[in-house]
Scaffold this active site. Structure first.
Site, PDB file in Angstrom:
ATOM      1  N   GLU A  74       0.988  -1.310   0.031  1.00 13.19           N
ATOM      2  CA  GLU A  74       0.105   0.017  -0.078  1.00 13.19           C
ATOM      3  C   GLU A  74       0.875   1.076   0.090  1.00 13.19           C
ATOM      4  OE1 GLU A  74      -2.734  -0.382   3.298  1.00 13.19           O
ATOM      5  OE2 GLU A  74      -3.874  -1.874   2.510  1.00 13.19           O
ATOM      6  N   HIS A 109      -9.298   9.167   2.975  1.00 12.05           N
ATOM      7  CA  HIS A 109      -8.905   8.126   2.132  1.00 12.05           C
ATOM      8  C   HIS A 109      -9.064   8.635   0.685  1.00 12.05           C
ATOM      9  CE1 HIS A 109      -8.256   4.296   0.311  1.00 12.05           C
ATOM     10  NE2 HIS A 109      -8.007   3.971   1.156  1.00 12.05           N
ATOM     11  N   ARG A 143      -0.712   8.778   1.798  1.00 15.39           N
ATOM     12  CA  ARG A 143      -2.259   9.100   1.702  1.00 15.39           C
ATOM     13  C   ARG A 143      -2.583  10.573   1.583  1.00 15.39           C
ATOM     14  NH1 ARG A 143      -5.727   4.971   4.983  1.00 15.39           N
ATOM     15  NH2 ARG A 143      -4.658   3.393   3.535  1.00 15.39           N
ATOM     16  N   HIS A 159     -11.993   9.160   6.907  1.00 12.91           N
ATOM     17  CA  HIS A 159     -11.574   7.711   6.908  1.00 12.91           C
ATOM     18  C   HIS A 159     -10.931   7.355   8.129  1.00 12.91           C
ATOM     19  CE1 HIS A 159     -10.348   3.706   5.498  1.00 12.91           C
ATOM     20  NE2 HIS A 159      -9.119   3.763   5.737  1.00 12.91           N
ATOM     21  N   ARG A 167      -1.356   8.850   9.334  1.00 13.74           N
ATOM     22  CA  ARG A 167      -1.269   7.265   9.528  1.00 13.74           C
ATOM     23  C   ARG A 167      -0.680   6.599   8.239  1.00 13.74           C
ATOM     24  NH1 ARG A 167      -4.402   2.728   8.987  1.00 13.74           N
ATOM     25  NH2 ARG A 167      -5.919   4.206   7.856  1.00 13.74           N
TER      26      ARG A 167
HETATM   27  C1  SIN Z   1      -7.424   0.483   2.532  1.00 16.07           C
HETATM   28  O1  SIN Z   1      -7.447  -0.540   2.414  1.00 16.07           O
HETATM   29  O2  SIN Z   1      -7.039   1.302   1.809  1.00 16.07           O
HETATM   30  C2  SIN Z   1      -7.547   0.959   3.944  1.00 16.07           C
HETATM   31  C3  SIN Z   1      -6.245   0.433   4.824  1.00 16.07           C
HETATM   32  C4  SIN Z   1      -6.037   1.294   5.780  1.00 16.07           C
HETATM   33  O3  SIN Z   1      -6.895   2.439   6.201  1.00 16.07           O
HETATM   34  O4  SIN Z   1      -5.016   1.415   6.665  1.00 16.07           O
END
Ligand code: SIN
Length: 537
Positions: free
Chosen positions: A115, A244, A290, A351, A386
């Site tokens: 990610e 998000h 993010r 989010h 985060r």
């Molecule tokens: C996601 O799956 O993008 C969310 C995971 C997260 O917020 O850590």
């Protein structure tokens, strides 16, 4: 009615249930949850749990990625302990029966996802339904445990604290502020129950519902932060609300999350004309941190006037997509978007709350006997932003630490008598005939928070939001004492307070850092602001 228990846990997500399972070895545990027990944010977590399992990865790399994402505000000692304790906590989940996805070519090895902001593959996951799988097993185990009782449809109103009892003349001497449990509304019966406990744990999740658009479930109304703050617990870093970048844009989809793992597996962001745009904003492009991706999308939308951007993974093999993202694939199909064939319309949405009740390395707050774990807490792990999939990890690590710490203290506490707490007194409150006041204020808060205290802030917007929240707060105060409490009224009171805390922290921080971007102070100020924003009553 009065219920006496050793441990009172408010919230039934990964943090609360993990704590309950361990605490049940040393005492009785009451878990209070305001809807059905599985209806928390954990259940909605798609991505997974970040932890070091790959040969090529190391604790130092995970620590470094977390610190970079946190933009100067992470507490390095906390980051280190969370990262280092992670693999053991995940092994415990596996031993309990959680089925994580494994690699196709080596069935023994965990399949590790990627990610944004992670320099290595390290996301332990169950396809795109990780939270649901972890919650399922934790609930099964909790229901088997004779020392745990789960109270569904019960909502905590306020904590029972020493100073409240002093004010009512029940305790005469003033020592350190202590929590003795909570008043809890039985939502179905309308009764208010006095829960007396030796240890109280707030683990009620986040506050996405403070904003008009959110990936969070309806229960995410910031109850834990509001309850703790009203009782005198310190809160920190509430300005750092994580948006998000990619939630499904569809009038009926209620901001359904499209996991960052989609970009981790090669998905790219496109504008309406089909052009990639993230390379203009950051060298990590679509896998940048993010805060940067959400802000870049916001800028693209403001520039173009378009209503959404697009996330495209349709260039990957369709078998891979449906196997890796079955939940996202099926849900998008219900809204006539086939992710194997076409780009997904997406927008950012609120989010995750990086701030919360300030705790030490064992989850303790500044109130004696009160712990905060999971999204409700500010432990120092996340800093100003985060890192993806670090939150379930934090919840697991701190649930265990809090359980060990409180169990060690329980021996002494067992001999300490409970104070005599009065039953909840409704006074002359009556049933409200004006529920429109509650729903109007609820909608107003969520709209002005979205418009004035969102991804990009200014001093003027913050000042406008402050005036509005103050007006609403005074209306709620009036209303609160005149009418019998209901879940809607309690939630409104909580989101109004959390909105006020976010606005106050954002107004105090005179710089832009991580998730707090203010056009009047566009740069970082490491001389004055390399510190947490802490508030208390
Ligand atoms: C996601 O799956 O993008 C969310 C995971 C997260 O917020 O850590």
């Amino acid at each position: 009615m009065e219920i006496i228990t050793d441990y009172l846990v408010i919230g039934s997500g990964i943090a609360g249930l993990s704590f309950a399972l361990q605490a049940a070895r040393t005492g009785t545990v009451a878990v209070v949850t305001k809807k059905e027990k599985a209806e928390g944010s954990t259940n909605y977590a798609q991505g997974g749990i970040a932890s070091v399992f790959d040969q090529e990865d190391s604790f130092d790399l995970h620590i470094n990625d977390t610190l970079k994402s946190g933009d100067g505000l992470c507490h390095e000692d906390i980051v280190r302990l969370v990262v280092e304790e992670g693999p053991e906590r995940i092994e415990e989940l596996i031993a309990m029966g959680v089925c994580f996805s494994h690699q196709e070519k080596d069935g023994e090895a965990l399949d590790l996802g990627r990610e944004g902001g992670h320099s290595k593959r390290r996301i332990v996951h169950t396809k795109d339904l990780t939270g649901r799988e972890v919650e399922r097993i934790l609930l099964d185990r909790a229901e088997e445990d004779k020392n745990i009782r789960i109270y569904e449809n019960h909502m905590a109103i306020d904590l029972i604290t020493k100073s409240k009892l002093i004010r009512r003349g029940i305790i005469a001497t003033e020592t350190s502020e202590t929590c003795w449990g909570a008043y809890v509304l039985d939502v179905e019966q309308g009764d208010i129950i006095t829960f007396l406990s030796k240890v109280t744990v707030l683990s009620s999740g986040g506050a996405g519902k403070v904003y008009l658009y959110t990936s969070n479930p309806d229960i995410a109304t910031g109850d834990g932060v509001a309850i703790g703050y009203r009782a005198g617990a310190k809160v920190a870093n509430m300005e750092f609300v994580q948006f998000h970048p990619t939630c499904l844009y569809h009038p009926l989809a209620k901001s359904f999350l499209i996991s960052e793992a989609v970009r981790g597996e090669g998905g790219v962001l496109l504008d309406k004309k089909g052009n990639r745009f993230m390379e203009k904003y950051h060298p990590l492009k679509d896998l940048a941190f993010r805060d940067i991706v959400a802000r870049s999308i916001d800028m693209e939308l403001k520039k173009s006037g378009d209503e959404c951007v697009y996330l495209d993974i349709s260039h990957k093999d369709s078998g891979f997509i449906t196997d890796r993202f079955p939940h996202i694939h099926e849900t998008c199909l219900k809204f006539q978007v086939d992710i194997t064939k076409e780009p997904i319309p997406v927008v950012p949405a609120a989010h995750y709350m990086c701030g919360g009740l300030l705790t030490d390395e064992t989850g303790k707050t500044n109130l004696r006997n009160l712990y905060a774990i999971g999204e409700v807490a500010c432990t120092g792990l996340h800093g100003a932003n985060r890192l993806a999939s670090n939150s379930l990890l934090e919840a697991l690590v701190f649930a265990r630490r809090a359980a060990l710490k409180s169990a060690a203290e329980m021996e002494d506490k067992k001999n300490e008598p409970f104070p005599k707490a009065p039953q909840w007194d409704p006074g002359s409150a009556t049933d409200s005939e004006e529920m429109v006041v509650v729903s109007h204020n609820w909608d107003e808060i969520r709209s002005f928070m979205w418009n004035y205290v969102g991804i990009v802030r200014t001093n003027k917007r913050l000042a406008r939001a402050k005036t509005r929240v103050e007006n609403i707060q005074s209306e709620i105060k009036e209303y609160y004492w005149d009418f019998l409490v209901t879940q809607d009224l309690l939630e409104l009171r909580n989101i109004a307070l959390v909105a006020e805390l976010i606005i106050s922290c954002a107004s105090l921080r005179k710089e832009s850092r991580g998730l707090n971007f203010n056009l009047d102070y566009p740069s970082q100020d490491n001389v004055h602001w390399l510190q947490d924003t802490v508030l208390w009553i």
